[in-house]
Structures are given as structure tokens and as C-alpha cells.
Design a protein around this motif. Structure first.
Motif, PDB file in Angstrom:
ATOM      1  N   ALA A   3      24.917  20.845 -11.646  1.00 59.20           N
ATOM      2  CA  ALA A   3      25.452  20.708 -10.291  1.00 59.20           C
ATOM      3  C   ALA A   3      26.254  19.421 -10.135  1.00 59.20           C
ATOM      4  N   ARG A   4      26.062  18.486 -11.045  1.00 56.16           N
ATOM      5  CA  ARG A   4      26.802  17.218 -10.993  1.00 56.16           C
ATOM      6  C   ARG A   4      27.975  17.184 -11.971  1.00 56.16           C
ATOM      7  N   GLU A   5      28.012  18.169 -12.868  1.00 58.34           N
ATOM      8  CA  GLU A   5      29.053  18.193 -13.894  1.00 58.34           C
ATOM      9  C   GLU A   5      29.688  19.578 -13.946  1.00 58.34           C
ATOM     10  N   PRO A   6      30.708  19.819 -13.126  1.00 56.05           N
ATOM     11  CA  PRO A   6      31.317  21.154 -13.059  1.00 56.05           C
ATOM     12  C   PRO A   6      31.829  21.698 -14.385  1.00 56.05           C
ATOM     13  N   ARG A  24      30.708  12.423  -8.415  1.00 53.34           N
ATOM     14  CA  ARG A  24      30.004  11.187  -8.052  1.00 53.34           C
ATOM     15  C   ARG A  24      29.220  11.365  -6.763  1.00 53.34           C
ATOM     16  N   GLU A  25      29.724  12.232  -5.865  1.00 49.06           N
ATOM     17  CA  GLU A  25      29.091  12.464  -4.578  1.00 49.06           C
ATOM     18  C   GLU A  25      28.831  13.958  -4.388  1.00 49.06           C
ATOM     19  N   GLU A  26      27.881  14.284  -3.519  1.00 47.67           N
ATOM     20  CA  GLU A  26      27.582  15.676  -3.213  1.00 47.67           C
ATOM     21  C   GLU A  26      28.824  16.369  -2.649  1.00 47.67           C
TER      22      GLU A  26
END
Length: 394
Positions: free
Chosen positions: A169-172, A238-240
Motif C-alpha cells: 500500500a506504500r509502494e505502488p 510518502r503520505e496516505e
């Protein structure tokens, strides 16, 4: 700190309920008659400060109740601090603890706020993640809610593997790999991604091939991330919601230059056994990504068109599935819930498609469509549910 405002609802709830919210953007609330008192926002429950703030808010809400609390409501996820706190309070008060599915709660906000609790209600719940009743991660859901605290899952976005679990979810870029693998194009993972992320691309390909630490999710937020990754608008966040925001901005900028827009890629309603069925959401989404993967991410204008195509295609797929369900069941009201509805392009196209077909579209007005407004829906479902003392219903 924000000052909560009492919400006056169109009708009274049959039971006084204390709701504990979820994990992200947590807020609790007290449902009492036709009034709902939300707590202040506590933020995500990943810090001691947020957890303590929730505990204090619950104490204040319980003290503010005009009579005995008859049930507590919480998310299905057993590891949330809000869930554990709800179970503690249920035992302390001697009342039932009622687990409410995350996406049902999003849509039940409209049953409460818009007075749509008399009969069946269709709803689209689109967000990042919420635990489903089958134990998997949901987030792209078409549900049918009833007046008695129940729901049916009619359709959902296709499951997408999350290589590495939550890190995806943090690394597309990991979701791009998952899309390629699912389409039978795993041999493209390294050529496409290694120039961007290095040797990690080979490791993720191996994880996908072996099914190692690759839980699946139907979350709409992950599909936004995947689209942003395919178009190279976001590789790591870096951000949601950074990837989804970049995708929407890119699409909006392209649409300003091309007001004629793009045609969507929606499912077709299938005929069978003499009745109309909900359209093939999975087929529509995979066809959409085949089109996105054909775009050269170095071409800025092509990427803008791809971003616009993603929004149009996803909206049309969801609209077609919803219209098929509405026609089949003779329903006319549709609720929108979940953080993806902060996306203006998706919301506008979906609303336009559904209202043009004669459906009434409802979205939260007094509370957030995201997790900050979830406690109202939790409380409404719990109030409508016939509780079993001292049981956590899942």
C-alpha cells in the motif's frame, strides 16, 4: 481540538448504542434516540496518545448518555484498539458487543443520516481496506443493506495480490507487478520495474509466482495505487493517498485540455436464466489495465489520458454493476461511502451515470464519507440488530 456537534437524525434509533469507530481517523460516538453525539477526532490508533484520547472520549460519551447504554458497536477487526476497548466496555456494562463490517458501516451512515432505513438500500463502499466477513481484505464493494442490520455482498472489484502485505500500500510499483502477474504477463515485471526499483523487482516476481506473503484485497484504493504505478505517477508513497491524489490531478489536468473526455471501459450486463445479473466488474477492471499497460509512461499527454481513462473506466464499471442490481431488485436509492469518494472525478461520473438512469444518489453530509464518520454507521447497524448478550457478532 474540534468541538463535536450533536447530529439530529430523521428518525429515532431503537436502542442506545456506544460506537467505537475503526483504526484510521478514529472517532467514537453515542447514538441515543434521534441524536448522535460524535467524539472529537483521535487520529489513527497507532500511537499511545490517540488510544488514550479514545478512552477518554468513550468515558465522556458514556457519562453523557441519558439512560443505560444497551449495546456497544465496533469494527470486525479483532486487533484494533477500538475493538478491544469496546469488548472491555461491553463486559463492564453487561451489554452485547456487536461487530459491524467496515463497509456496511460506511453505507449505514446514510441509513441513519438520510432516513433510508425502511427497506433495502444499495450502496457502493470504496476505500483502502476493511476486514470482510470472510476474513479477507475488502474495499471495493457493492452491497445491499436491509432494515434489520443485515447486508448482502452483491459484487466487488477483483482481488489484487499485495506482495509484501501492507508495504504494497506504500509502494505502488509492487501493485504494478501484481497486475502483470495476474494478467499472465509476469515476464514483464523485471523489464518494466527493475530500471525504477532495482533488484527488488525480481524478488517481488518470485513472491507472486510462489504466492509468498501476497494477501489479496478488493480495496479500490489499491487499484488507484496500481494505476498510478503503471503510469509512473507514483512509485513509493510518502503520505496516505499520495498516489491516488497524483492520479486524479493528472486526469483533471488532461480533461481541462480535452473537455471531450474519454470513453470508459465498463462491464456488460449479462443475460441468464431469464433475469439480469450484476455486470462483470472483474472483466472490466482487467480490460482497463490492459489499456493502461499499453501507454508509454514517458509520454505526459498519454499518461494524462490514461489517468482520465482509469477514472472513467472504473466509474462506468461500478455504475453498470449498480444499475444491473437496481434493475434486478427494483431499487432506486444508492449510498456512497468510503474515502475514495473524496475523489471528485470518480464521484461526479458515478453520480451522473446513476442519476441519469433515474436512481437517487446519497452521500454523507454531516459526517465524513471516510473512516472519521464510521461510528455513526456502526451505531445504526448495532441499534437495528437483535443482539445476543455478551456475544461479539461477526
Amino acid at each position: 481540538m474540534n468541538t463535536p456537534t450533536v447530529l439530529v437524525l430523521p428518525r429515532a434509533a431503537p436502542r442506545r448504542v456506544l460506537a467505537f469507530g475503526a483504526w484510521l481517523k478514529n472517532s467514537a460516538g453515542l447514538l441515543e434516540g434521534d441524536r448522535f453525539l460524535p467524539s472529537a477526532l483521535h487520529g489513527d490508533l497507532d500511537t499511545p496518545e490517540a488510544c488514550i484520547a479514545l478512552e477518554r472520549s468513550v468515558q465522556a460519551l458514556a457519562a453523557a448518555a441519558g439512560g443505560p447504554i444497551e449495546a456497544v458497536a465496533h469494527d470486525l477487526h479483532p486487533d484494533f484498539h477500538s475493538t478491544r476497548l469496546a469488548l472491555h466496555w461491553a463486559e463492564r456494562l453487561g451489554v452485547p458487543a456487536i461487530g459491524v463490517q467496515h463497509h456496511q458501516a460506511h453505507l449505514a451512515v446514510l441509513q441513519a443520516e438520510a432516513g433510508l432505513a425502511d427497506g433495502p438500500l444499495l450502496g457502493l463502499a470504496l476505500d483502502g481496506v476493511g476486514l470482510g466477513t470472510d476474513g479477507t481484505a475488502w474495499g471495493g464493494e457493492l452491497l445491499r443493506l436491509d432494515a434489520h442490520g443485515g447486508f448482502e455482498r452483491l459484487a466487488h472489484l477483483p482481488p489484487l495480490a499485495l506482495p509484501g502485505g501492507d508495504v504494497a500500500a506504500r509502494e505502488p510499483w509492487r501493485l504494478v507487478a501484481a497486475v502483470l502477474h495476474a494478467l499472465g504477463r509476469g515476464d514483464e515485471i523485471e523489464p518494466r520495474l527493475a530500471p525504477v526499483v532495482g533488484a527488488a523487482a525480481q524478488g517481488v516476481r518470485t513472491m507472486l509466482a510462489r504466492g509468498l506473503n501476497c494477501p489479496a484485497s478488493t480495496g479500490a484504493g489499491r487499484w488507484f495505487d496500481a494505476a498510478a504505478g503503471v503510469l509512473r505517477l507514483s512509485v513509493r508513497q510518502r503520505e496516505e493517498a499520495e498516489a491516488a491524489i497524483a492520479l486524479e490531478r493528472c486526469a483533471a489536468a488532461w480533461l481541462e485540455r480535452h473537455p471531450e473526455g474519454v470513453a470508459g471501459v465498463g462491464p456488460r450486463v449479462r443475460e441468464g436464466d431469464g433475469e439480469r445479473r450484476v455486470g462483470d466488474l472483474g472483466g472490466a477492471v482487467w480490460a482497463l489495465f490492459e489499456a493502461l499497460l499499453a501507454i508509454d509512461p514517458r509520454n505526459a499527454d498519454a499518461c494524462g489520458r490514461g489517468a482520465a481513462l482509469f477514472h472513467a473506466g472504473l466509474a462506468d464499471a461500478l455504475a453498470d454493476a449498480t444499475l444491473a442490481a437496481a434493475t434486478r431488485d427494483g431499487l432506486h436509492d444508492v449510498a456512497f461511502g468510503g474515502g475514495c469518494f473524496f475523489n471528485r472525478l470518480l464521484s461526479q461520473r458515478l453520480s451522473a451515470r446513476l442519476t441519469a438512469a433515474g436512481l437517487r444518489v446519497h452521500r454523507p453530509q454531516a459526517v465524513s464519507c471516510g473512516d472519521a464518520g464510521l461510528a455513526l454507521g456502526q451505531a445504526w447497524v448495532a441499534a437495528a440488530t437483535t443482539p445476543t448478550p455478551f456475544a461479539t457478532e461477526t
